[in-house]
Write a protein that holds these residues in place. Structure first.
Motif, PDB file in Angstrom:
ATOM      1  N   LEU A   1      40.685  13.115 -10.449  1.00 55.70           N
ATOM      2  CA  LEU A   1      40.218  13.791  -9.252  1.00 55.70           C
ATOM      3  C   LEU A   1      41.233  13.604  -8.131  1.00 55.70           C
ATOM      4  CD1 LEU A   1      36.427  12.802  -9.203  1.00 55.70           C
ATOM      5  CD2 LEU A   1      37.437  14.976  -9.939  1.00 55.70           C
ATOM      6  N   ALA A   2      41.332  14.616  -7.288  1.00 54.25           N
ATOM      7  CA  ALA A   2      42.259  14.551  -6.152  1.00 54.25           C
ATOM      8  C   ALA A   2      41.658  15.284  -4.956  1.00 54.25           C
ATOM      9  CB  ALA A   2      43.611  15.168  -6.518  1.00 54.25           C
ATOM     10  N   ILE A   3      42.157  14.948  -3.789  1.00 54.05           N
ATOM     11  CA  ILE A   3      41.829  15.673  -2.564  1.00 54.05           C
ATOM     12  C   ILE A   3      42.955  16.672  -2.315  1.00 54.05           C
ATOM     13  CG2 ILE A   3      41.536  15.500  -0.077  1.00 54.05           C
ATOM     14  CD1 ILE A   3      39.148  14.464  -1.640  1.00 54.05           C
ATOM     15  N   TYR A   4      42.573  17.908  -2.103  1.00 53.12           N
ATOM     16  CA  TYR A   4      43.530  19.002  -1.890  1.00 53.12           C
ATOM     17  C   TYR A   4      43.304  19.589  -0.500  1.00 53.12           C
ATOM     18  CZ  TYR A   4      45.273  23.876  -2.509  1.00 53.12           C
ATOM     19  OH  TYR A   4      45.887  25.095  -2.378  1.00 53.12           O
ATOM     20  N   LYS A   5      44.344  19.542   0.332  1.00 52.39           N
ATOM     21  CA  LYS A   5      44.284  20.108   1.677  1.00 52.39           C
ATOM     22  C   LYS A   5      45.366  21.184   1.784  1.00 52.39           C
ATOM     23  CE  LYS A   5      42.730  15.811   3.890  1.00 52.39           C
ATOM     24  NZ  LYS A   5      43.024  14.825   4.984  1.00 52.39           N
ATOM     25  N   PRO A   6      44.999  22.443   1.622  1.00 53.66           N
ATOM     26  CA  PRO A   6      46.009  23.507   1.671  1.00 53.66           C
ATOM     27  C   PRO A   6      46.540  23.725   3.080  1.00 53.66           C
ATOM     28  CG  PRO A   6      43.814  24.439   1.455  1.00 53.66           C
ATOM     29  CD  PRO A   6      43.653  22.955   1.311  1.00 53.66           C
ATOM     30  N   GLN A   7      47.810  24.020   3.159  1.00 49.19           N
ATOM     31  CA  GLN A   7      48.468  24.239   4.443  1.00 49.19           C
ATOM     32  C   GLN A   7      47.783  25.341   5.252  1.00 49.19           C
ATOM     33  OE1 GLN A   7      52.435  26.106   4.369  1.00 49.19           O
ATOM     34  NE2 GLN A   7      53.163  24.312   5.495  1.00 49.19           N
ATOM     35  N   ARG A   8      47.379  26.411   4.600  1.00 46.91           N
ATOM     36  CA  ARG A   8      46.801  27.538   5.320  1.00 46.91           C
ATOM     37  C   ARG A   8      45.392  27.258   5.826  1.00 46.91           C
ATOM     38  NH1 ARG A   8      45.970  32.059   0.540  1.00 46.91           N
ATOM     39  NH2 ARG A   8      43.708  31.852   0.326  1.00 46.91           N
ATOM     40  N   GLY A   9      44.807  26.143   5.413  1.00 41.35           N
ATOM     41  CA  GLY A   9      43.496  25.744   5.914  1.00 41.35           C
ATOM     42  C   GLY A   9      43.549  24.748   7.052  1.00 41.35           C
ATOM     43  N   GLU A  10      44.755  24.482   7.563  1.00 41.03           N
ATOM     44  CA  GLU A  10      44.905  23.527   8.661  1.00 41.03           C
ATOM     45  C   GLU A  10      44.533  24.178   9.995  1.00 41.03           C
ATOM     46  OE1 GLU A  10      48.654  21.166   6.551  1.00 41.03           O
ATOM     47  OE2 GLU A  10      48.909  22.066   8.535  1.00 41.03           O
ATOM     48  N   ARG A  11      43.698  23.499  10.751  1.00 39.57           N
ATOM     49  CA  ARG A  11      43.328  23.996  12.069  1.00 39.57           C
ATOM     50  C   ARG A  11      44.499  23.784  13.032  1.00 39.57           C
ATOM     51  NH1 ARG A  11      38.356  21.110  14.913  1.00 39.57           N
ATOM     52  NH2 ARG A  11      39.897  19.433  14.938  1.00 39.57           N
ATOM     53  N   PRO A  12      44.906  24.817  13.768  1.00 37.43           N
ATOM     54  CA  PRO A  12      46.046  24.659  14.689  1.00 37.43           C
ATOM     55  C   PRO A  12      45.761  23.610  15.769  1.00 37.43           C
ATOM     56  CG  PRO A  12      45.542  26.984  14.341  1.00 37.43           C
ATOM     57  CD  PRO A  12      44.414  26.207  13.732  1.00 37.43           C
ATOM     58  N   LEU A  13      46.761  22.828  16.097  1.00 38.04           N
ATOM     59  CA  LEU A  13      46.682  21.824  17.152  1.00 38.04           C
ATOM     60  C   LEU A  13      47.738  22.126  18.207  1.00 38.04           C
ATOM     61  CD1 LEU A  13      46.368  18.670  14.864  1.00 38.04           C
ATOM     62  CD2 LEU A  13      44.517  19.788  16.116  1.00 38.04           C
ATOM     63  N   TRP A  14      47.425  21.826  19.449  1.00 36.52           N
ATOM     64  CA  TRP A  14      48.366  22.170  20.524  1.00 36.52           C
ATOM     65  C   TRP A  14      49.612  21.303  20.507  1.00 36.52           C
ATOM     66  CZ3 TRP A  14      50.016  18.776  24.268  1.00 36.52           C
ATOM     67  CH2 TRP A  14      49.294  17.589  24.408  1.00 36.52           C
ATOM     68  N   ASP A  15      49.507  20.075  19.973  1.00 38.15           N
ATOM     69  CA  ASP A  15      50.625  19.136  20.088  1.00 38.15           C
ATOM     70  C   ASP A  15      51.347  18.861  18.766  1.00 38.15           C
ATOM     71  OD1 ASP A  15      48.332  17.902  19.166  1.00 38.15           O
ATOM     72  OD2 ASP A  15      48.640  16.034  20.276  1.00 38.15           O
ATOM     73  N   PHE A  16      50.940  19.527  17.678  1.00 38.73           N
ATOM     74  CA  PHE A  16      51.630  19.381  16.401  1.00 38.73           C
ATOM     75  C   PHE A  16      52.030  20.772  15.903  1.00 38.73           C
ATOM     76  CE2 PHE A  16      49.594  15.303  16.569  1.00 38.73           C
ATOM     77  CZ  PHE A  16      50.410  14.448  15.844  1.00 38.73           C
ATOM     78  N   PRO A  17      53.225  20.907  15.364  1.00 40.41           N
ATOM     79  CA  PRO A  17      53.647  22.213  14.847  1.00 40.41           C
ATOM     80  C   PRO A  17      52.702  22.722  13.761  1.00 40.41           C
ATOM     81  CG  PRO A  17      55.518  20.702  14.977  1.00 40.41           C
ATOM     82  CD  PRO A  17      54.284  19.886  15.226  1.00 40.41           C
ATOM     83  N   ARG A  18      52.440  23.997  13.787  1.00 42.38           N
ATOM     84  CA  ARG A  18      51.520  24.614  12.833  1.00 42.38           C
ATOM     85  C   ARG A  18      52.030  24.427  11.395  1.00 42.38           C
ATOM     86  NH1 ARG A  18      47.772  29.047  13.312  1.00 42.38           N
ATOM     87  NH2 ARG A  18      48.356  29.187  15.516  1.00 42.38           N
TER      88      ARG A  18
END
Length: 216
Positions: A21-38
């Motif tokens: 089993l693994a945790i998968y966090k796709p790049q396109r599912g990242e919520r935009p943040l004001w202080d970190f590059p998208r």
């Protein structure tokens, strides 16, 4: 994983010979943040694993960048753990582990060390997860681990930090540049040098929101 702030999935991986089993966090599912590059959070998770391994502390489960069903993203080995345990319940028994984790969070400039990001595995080990908002070049440490503020860094931890600093000039630095930009890598080096120069774990910054919310 329905309570995550970004798209997060529990997945089953197989190579034909075995499954895990693994945790998968796709790049396109990242919520935009004001202080970190998208689109960089998955890369920062991988960088945190690289730092943990280079220090020899092995706090972060195996983490790689892979192309999954929803595109490129972070894949992290899922660790079986007790969901009722967290930093505040584990502190007394695992104080030395958390001293090292406090130093680790300074090195990676962790902006979100909640108590629930500290896991007790079924085999009795402590792990740290959720390092997507870390490695900012500007000082942004936000953590629940302040019990050791002002304490001297243990000699064994100082030795690990010294070796890590040396490794940044070679293979470890090269690997981190696959996930971070040059300014962020330089900041990793500067924070490590500062830790070693002072020899103590930092105090909360009175002019900055040093505690995450919610804390668990």
């Amino acid at each position: 994983m329905p309570w995550s702030s970004n798209a997060t999935f529990l997945v089953e991986l197989s190579d034909g010979n075995g499954e895990l089993l693994a945790i998968y966090k796709p790049q396109r599912g990242e919520r935009p943040l004001w202080d970190f590059p998208r689109g960089t959070l998955c890369h920062r998770e991988v960088a945190a694993f690289e730092v943990s391994e280079a220090l020899g502390w092995h706090f972060v489960p195996d983490t790689v960048l892979r192309d999954g069903p929803a595109g490129i993203g972070m894949m992290q080995r899922f660790v079986e753990h007790d969901p009722e345990e967290h930093y505040f319940t584990l502190l007394e028994k695992f104080a030395d582990d958390f001293r090292r984790m406090a130093a680790f969070d300074v090195v990676i400039n962790n902006t979100d060390r909640k108590a629930g990001h500290c896991l007790l595995t079924t085999d009795g080990r402590v792990f740290g997860i959720d390092h997507g908002i870390a490695f900012h070049a500007q000082w942004k440490l936000r953590t629940v681990i302040w019990e050791f503020a002002g304490e001297s860094i243990p000699p064994a931890a100082c030795s690990a930090l010294q070796q890590f600093l040396a490794s940044l000039r070679s293979d470890v630095g090269d690997r981190l540049l696959l996930s971070l930009d040059r300014l962020e890598l330089d900041a990793v080096r500067a924070r490590t040098e500062h830790l070693l120069a002072t020899g103590v774990l930092p105090e909360p910054d009175g002019d900055y929101h040093s505690f995450p919310w919610p804390m668990i």
